[in-house]
Write a protein that holds these residues in place. Structure first.
Motif, PDB file in Angstrom:
ATOM      1  N   PHE B 454       0.831  -1.209   0.000  1.00  0.00           N
ATOM      2  CA  PHE B 454       0.000   0.000   0.000  1.00  0.00           C
ATOM      3  C   PHE B 454       0.862   1.255   0.000  1.00  0.00           C
ATOM      4  CE2 PHE B 454      -3.573  -2.604   1.759  1.00  0.00           C
ATOM      5  CZ  PHE B 454      -4.400  -2.391   0.679  1.00  0.00           C
ATOM      6  N   ALA B 455       1.897   1.217   0.784  1.00  0.00           N
ATOM      7  CA  ALA B 455       2.762   2.390   0.853  1.00  0.00           C
ATOM      8  C   ALA B 455       3.439   2.612  -0.504  1.00  0.00           C
ATOM      9  CB  ALA B 455       3.796   2.209   1.956  1.00  0.00           C
ATOM     10  N   LEU B 456       3.841   1.498  -1.113  1.00  0.00           N
ATOM     11  CA  LEU B 456       4.506   1.587  -2.413  1.00  0.00           C
ATOM     12  C   LEU B 456       3.568   2.192  -3.461  1.00  0.00           C
ATOM     13  CD1 LEU B 456       7.294   0.387  -3.579  1.00  0.00           C
ATOM     14  CD2 LEU B 456       5.854  -1.381  -4.547  1.00  0.00           C
ATOM     15  N   LEU B 457       2.353   1.654  -3.524  1.00  0.00           N
ATOM     16  CA  LEU B 457       1.403   2.148  -4.515  1.00  0.00           C
ATOM     17  C   LEU B 457       0.966   3.573  -4.185  1.00  0.00           C
ATOM     18  CD1 LEU B 457      -0.801  -1.038  -5.102  1.00  0.00           C
ATOM     19  CD2 LEU B 457       1.286  -0.325  -6.269  1.00  0.00           C
ATOM     20  N   GLY B 458       0.882   3.858  -2.906  1.00  0.00           N
ATOM     21  CA  GLY B 458       0.534   5.212  -2.489  1.00  0.00           C
ATOM     22  C   GLY B 458       1.612   6.202  -2.896  1.00  0.00           C
ATOM     23  N   GLU B 459       2.834   5.771  -2.792  1.00  0.00           N
ATOM     24  CA  GLU B 459       3.956   6.619  -3.195  1.00  0.00           C
ATOM     25  C   GLU B 459       3.868   6.958  -4.684  1.00  0.00           C
ATOM     26  OE1 GLU B 459       6.166   7.531  -0.890  1.00  0.00           O
ATOM     27  OE2 GLU B 459       8.162   7.781  -1.773  1.00  0.00           O
ATOM     28  N   LEU B 460       3.276   6.044  -5.450  1.00  0.00           N
ATOM     29  CA  LEU B 460       3.135   6.269  -6.891  1.00  0.00           C
ATOM     30  C   LEU B 460       1.845   6.998  -7.232  1.00  0.00           C
ATOM     31  CD1 LEU B 460       4.311   2.760  -8.173  1.00  0.00           C
ATOM     32  CD2 LEU B 460       5.584   4.913  -8.244  1.00  0.00           C
ATOM     33  N   SER B 461       0.999   7.238  -6.239  1.00  0.00           N
ATOM     34  CA  SER B 461      -0.343   7.802  -6.470  1.00  0.00           C
ATOM     35  C   SER B 461      -1.050   7.047  -7.593  1.00  0.00           C
ATOM     36  CB  SER B 461      -0.262   9.286  -6.849  1.00  0.00           C
ATOM     37  OG  SER B 461       0.418   9.999  -5.868  1.00  0.00           O
ATOM     38  N   ALA B 462      -0.947   5.747  -7.542  1.00  0.00           N
ATOM     39  CA  ALA B 462      -1.425   4.932  -8.652  1.00  0.00           C
ATOM     40  C   ALA B 462      -2.951   4.842  -8.686  1.00  0.00           C
ATOM     41  CB  ALA B 462      -0.830   3.532  -8.546  1.00  0.00           C
ATOM     42  N   THR B 463      -3.490   4.997  -9.880  1.00  0.00           N
ATOM     43  CA  THR B 463      -4.930   4.887 -10.057  1.00  0.00           C
ATOM     44  C   THR B 463      -5.263   3.674 -10.918  1.00  0.00           C
ATOM     45  OG1 THR B 463      -5.162   7.284  -9.955  1.00  0.00           O
ATOM     46  CG2 THR B 463      -7.009   6.060 -10.908  1.00  0.00           C
ATOM     47  N   ALA B 464      -6.281   2.926 -10.528  1.00  0.00           N
ATOM     48  CA  ALA B 464      -6.784   1.808 -11.331  1.00  0.00           C
ATOM     49  C   ALA B 464      -8.123   1.391 -10.750  1.00  0.00           C
ATOM     50  CB  ALA B 464      -5.807   0.633 -11.293  1.00  0.00           C
ATOM     51  N   ASP B 465      -8.818   0.555 -11.485  1.00  0.00           N
ATOM     52  CA  ASP B 465     -10.010  -0.066 -10.922  1.00  0.00           C
ATOM     53  C   ASP B 465      -9.533  -1.348 -10.238  1.00  0.00           C
ATOM     54  OD1 ASP B 465     -12.345  -1.324 -10.282  1.00  0.00           O
ATOM     55  OD2 ASP B 465     -13.336  -0.884 -12.182  1.00  0.00           O
ATOM     56  N   TRP B 466      -9.069  -1.167  -9.032  1.00  0.00           N
ATOM     57  CA  TRP B 466      -8.435  -2.277  -8.323  1.00  0.00           C
ATOM     58  C   TRP B 466      -9.406  -3.422  -8.109  1.00  0.00           C
ATOM     59  CZ3 TRP B 466      -3.583  -1.142  -8.724  1.00  0.00           C
ATOM     60  CH2 TRP B 466      -3.140   0.190  -8.621  1.00  0.00           C
ATOM     61  N   ARG B 467     -10.662  -3.084  -7.895  1.00  0.00           N
ATOM     62  CA  ARG B 467     -11.658  -4.127  -7.693  1.00  0.00           C
ATOM     63  C   ARG B 467     -11.779  -5.004  -8.931  1.00  0.00           C
ATOM     64  NH1 ARG B 467     -16.261  -5.828  -4.525  1.00  0.00           N
ATOM     65  NH2 ARG B 467     -17.253  -7.385  -5.840  1.00  0.00           N
ATOM     66  N   CYS B 468     -11.801  -4.332 -10.047  1.00  0.00           N
ATOM     67  CA  CYS B 468     -11.980  -5.078 -11.287  1.00  0.00           C
ATOM     68  C   CYS B 468     -10.774  -5.995 -11.541  1.00  0.00           C
ATOM     69  CB  CYS B 468     -12.193  -4.101 -12.439  1.00  0.00           C
ATOM     70  SG  CYS B 468     -12.739  -4.901 -13.946  1.00  0.00           S
ATOM     71  N   ILE B 469      -9.592  -5.439 -11.280  1.00  0.00           N
ATOM     72  CA  ILE B 469      -8.383  -6.257 -11.446  1.00  0.00           C
ATOM     73  C   ILE B 469      -8.406  -7.431 -10.470  1.00  0.00           C
ATOM     74  CG2 ILE B 469      -5.863  -6.269 -11.234  1.00  0.00           C
ATOM     75  CD1 ILE B 469      -5.918  -3.286 -12.038  1.00  0.00           C
ATOM     76  N   ALA B 470      -8.819  -7.131  -9.244  1.00  0.00           N
ATOM     77  CA  ALA B 470      -8.878  -8.188  -8.235  1.00  0.00           C
ATOM     78  C   ALA B 470      -9.838  -9.287  -8.675  1.00  0.00           C
ATOM     79  CB  ALA B 470      -9.302  -7.603  -6.893  1.00  0.00           C
ATOM     80  N   GLU B 471     -10.939  -8.899  -9.296  1.00  0.00           N
ATOM     81  CA  GLU B 471     -11.905  -9.917  -9.736  1.00  0.00           C
ATOM     82  C   GLU B 471     -11.302 -10.842 -10.785  1.00  0.00           C
ATOM     83  OE1 GLU B 471     -15.715  -8.409 -10.897  1.00  0.00           O
ATOM     84  OE2 GLU B 471     -16.070  -7.440  -8.946  1.00  0.00           O
ATOM     85  N   GLU B 472     -10.401 -10.284 -11.598  1.00  0.00           N
ATOM     86  CA  GLU B 472      -9.721 -11.162 -12.558  1.00  0.00           C
ATOM     87  C   GLU B 472      -8.976 -12.271 -11.824  1.00  0.00           C
ATOM     88  OE1 GLU B 472      -7.057  -9.451 -15.458  1.00  0.00           O
ATOM     89  OE2 GLU B 472      -8.156  -7.555 -15.449  1.00  0.00           O
TER      90      GLU B 472
END
Lengths: 297, 506
Positions: B454-472
């Motif tokens: 989380f800290a890593l992705l937060g550092e990148l301010s990364a945006t995605a539809d994480w739910r959708c990816i997770a469903e994959e």
């Protein structure tokens, strides 16, 4: 004994570290009185040094007149950590500083010593801190303790390293006004001297009081306090049997390999804490680089 | 992501042991030991206890003590992590002999350094002074001299490095976990990275890990429900594994094979015949470091984040393996979302049974929205004491934060604030749940990773539809691709399964 409450021992590591870091020169004018190729530098930078320091205080305190001087003139009860840090700074400057720095701090100490005189209430004898006989005991106690701690808990010294160390260290006593000819120059001479002084040694109330403070300092930061128990045990293990008897400490029995390892591990943790303090790592690196290049030369 | 989230969540919940783990590694407090002469501030109320626990943590390393800041209140700044500073290798201080190694890393110092490294992934909340201390501990380890490194290679491979390889670069290019990395070219022309372990270090660390008394004092946790021994056992196991490069080579090879042909995930292949217990040889990879990625466009950063996210959860749910070190130094970035994953020294494998309750938790909370079932799954996993006198909605409310990015569809931006909130909640000892939660030993490593990710992705301010990816990725859904990378990954999976069925029929 003082009825005053003692100051706490908080900040021992921080203040000793600051003193140490400041005492290791960045741009020394010369290699000082010992130099990077000396056995003294090896012994002083050894992991066992804290044990040596504590054992040396325990030994020094057994001389009633040396103890009386500290008891009657020092502010150790008010600022025990400051007192210890000042001692570490002094030793580090004499060992690692250039000649001018070492001579300067030695002169300062000599000046203080001229004011430290009085009468010991236990033996009724007068004393003076500038008395070469007292200074010599303090010196020998330190040298003997460094050897004992290093033999039990340190890295092994080269052949004849002990003799070389004793001989090298004479200059430290000379700097405080002890005539060179009376300073032991070999490990055997050191032992003889200790045996000769031994009948004068005793555990006075002042020694008992100050050493029990030192072995279990109130208010020591808790993380250090845990480690201190091992350091204390190590120092007591490193004492001669007769010195333990004078203090009334129980015989710790033979040092097992397992216990030795544990104590070294504790020393390693303490060292890591020490290294975490500002400037210490850099000071170590300065010394290492100088010792390496001296080793190659 | 979800899954991961869940891991976190778990962690959070588990205030107990896991906290111990983390805390102990990251702690704020300057306390090494436990209660001493009753002086220790151990006892106290439940509220007080939590705080103490935290304070005590990495006491040994003085992690936080000095700063006095409450770590959790700091913004998560992921890493100028401790390890990165070691890139400046002090060759002038190089260790020349095994004795030098022993005096630098013996007597517990190697163990402390490893604990520090394990903690560094969560150093986002550390007070500056604490971070400095950790970093200094690692800085204090110089590289091996070229001669000493060559000596290890000779002992391990039976030939001096100039003969074992066609070309050997005697100057290390990077510090590695308890070792260093050299570049070389093999006789058949492969450019490789050769990781060489410090001589004698494995024996020293193993011996030091045997001093359970001192470690316990260093890691001491007061709360009775916290299982210090289990925690210690976990740490010892992880460190011991990391010392065994054979194991790391096997794990790296496993990941390399699993991701072979993957559109964006690259794991350098291991050269088995040039790898031993103290030497690992694998393909040399070159790419941008994390710090450089941070300067790339947001689109590039999003893609890199998506790859890392997929890697973590695909590995966990499909390969049943977690690569435990989300340290930013362990990635190389190549643009277009392509990422090389380095360092497989901390891999944890899971059985289907171990993963089942984790999967159930995410499913019940995020998909079926069944709080009671979620609670039961937490109990099954061992996170929550059965029969805890807490209303289920309180548990769900507490835990939901950890699943926040996967509870609903739609684009979400990982932020430092979110990572910080997760960290805060994770370490919230005042929560009424703190009393009833703990982290089973085998999940401890998950918490580390989760907080780090989380800290890593937060550092990148990364945006995605994480739910959708997770469903994959969620095994109970295995949804259709929802991003171009997802489509490419799906194609890769098809190729992979076709290849394996071909193999089977052959």
């Amino acid at each position: 004994m003082s009825a005053d409450p003692y100051a706490t021992a908080a900040g021992l590591v921080e203040r000793s570290a600051a003193a140490y870091a400041a005492a290791v020169p960045e741009h020394p004018a010369d290699d000082g009185f010992f130099g990077p190729a000396s056995v003294t530098w090896r012994v002083t930078t050894d992991l066992s040094a804290p044990v040596a320091g504590l054992r040396s205080l325990l030994m020094q305190a057994l001389h009633p007149l040396a103890m009386a001087g500290v008891d009657q003139h020092s502010n150790w009860r008010l600022d025990p950590v400051g007192r210890l840090a000042a001692t570490s700074a002094y030793e580090a400057t004499v060992t690692f500083g250039d000649r001018a720095s070492a001579s300067r701090v030695a002169q300062q100490v000599q000046k203080i010593h001229t004011r430290v005189r009085g009468t010991d209430t236990v033996t009724g004898q007068p004393y003076a801190a500038s008395d070469p006989a007292l200074l010599l005991w303090v010196h020998v106690a330190l040298v003997d303790s460094a050897l004992a701690a290093s033999r039990l808990f340190g890295a092994s010294l080269p052949d004849a390293g002990a003799d070389a160390y004793v001989a090298e260290m004479r200059i430290a006593a000379e700097l405080l006004g002890v005539p060179r000819e009376i300073i032991p120059a070999s490990a055997a001479a050191l032992d003889e001297y200790v045996a000769r002084v031994r009948p004068e040694l005793q555990c006075t109330p002042a020694a008992a009081e100050s050493m029990s403070y030192l072995l279990d300092p109130p208010g020591l930061d808790e993380d250090i306090a845990e480690l201190w128990q091992d350091i204390r045990d190590a120092a007591i293990i490193a004492l001669p049997g007769w010195a333990r008897e004078l203090y009334g400490y129980p015989d710790p029995g033979p040092l097992t390999a397992g216990r030795r390892t544990e104590i070294r591990q504790t020393l390693g943790v303490l060292d890591a804490l020490f290294m975490g303090e500002p400037g210490v790592l850099e000071a170590r690196q300065r010394l290492t680089l100088r010792m390496r290049s001296a080793g190659k030369a | 992501m979800r899954v991961r989230t869940r891991g976190l969540a778990i962690a959070a919940v588990a205030g107990g042991v896991s906290i111990a783990a983390l805390t102990l590694l990251r702690g704020q407090g300057g306390r090494l030991g436990g209660t001493r002469n009753g002086r220790g501030r151990l006892g106290g109320t439940r509220n007080g206890r939590g705080r103490l626990r935290v304070q005590r943590g990495l006491a040994t390393l003085r992690l936080a003590a000095r700063g006095g800041a409450r770590y959790a209140s700091h913004a998560p700044r992921l890493f100028t992590s401790a390890g990165e500073h070691r890139q400046q290798l002090r060759n002038d201080l190089a260790l020349q002999t095994a004795e030098d190694v022993a005096s630098t890393l013996g007597a517990m110092k190697g163990v402390l350094m490893k604990l520090g490294q394990m903690a560094s992934y969560v150093d986002n909340g550390l007070a500056p002074a604490a971070r400095r201390t950790l970093s200094r501990l690692q800085d204090s380890v110089p590289p091996m001299s070229p001669e000493l490194a060559a000596q290890v290679v000779t002992e391990e491979l039976g030939l001096p490095p100039e003969q074992a390889f066609a070309t050997w670069d005697p100057e290390p290019i990077a510090a590695a976990s308890i070792g260093q990395v050299h570049r070389a070219i093999t006789h058949d022309g492969r450019a490789v990275a050769v990781k060489v372990q410090y001589p004698g270090i494995a024996e020293t660390i193993e011996a030091d890990l045997g001093n359970v008394g001192l470690l316990r004092r260093m890691l001491k946790i007061s709360a009775p429900q916290q299982d210090v021994d289990a925690l210690l056992a976990e740490l010892r196991e992880r460190i011991t594994e990391e010392l065994d490069y054979n194991r790391e080579a096997r794990n790296q090879q496993l990941f390399a094979r699993f991701y072979d042909g993957h559109p964006t995930i690259n794991v350098p292949a291991v050269v088995a015949e040039l790898s031993t217990r103290r030497v690992i040889t694998s393909d040399l990879a070159d790419g941008a470091r994390f710090a450089e990625l941070a300067t790339w466009s947001q689109a590039e950063r999003d893609l890199a984040a998506e790859t890392i996210y997929r890697f973590v959860f695909r590995s966990l749910y499909q390969a049943h393996a977690f690569n435990g070190d989300p340290h930013p130094g362990n990635y190389l970035f190549h643009g277009g979302g392509r990422v090389t994953f380095l360092d497989f020294g901390l891999v944890k494998h899971y059985s289907t049974e171990e993963l089942r309750p984790l999967v159930a938790m995410v499913k019940h909370l995020c998909v079926e929205n069944d709080p009671e079932a979620f609670r039961r799954a937490m109990e099954d996993a061992g996170f929550l004491m059965p029969g805890a006198p807490l209303p289920t909605d309180m548990i769900v409310e507490h835990m939901a934060l950890f699943y926040d990015t996967v509870r609903e569809r739609g684009p979400r931006t990982m932020t430092g604030d979110y990572a910080s909130a997760v960290t805060r909640r994770f370490f919230d000892f005042r929560s009424p749940l703190a009393e009833y939660v703990q982290i089973p030993r085998s999940y401890v490593v998950l918490q580390r990773i989760n907080l780090g990710l989380f800290a890593l992705l937060g550092e990148l301010s990364a945006t995605a539809d994480w739910r959708c990816i997770a469903e994959e990725i969620w095994p109970f859904i295995q949804g259709p691709p929802c991003t171009p990378m997802g489509a490419a990954e799906a194609a890769w999976r098809m190729r992979k399964s076709a290849a394996s069925s071909q193999e089977r029929s052959a």
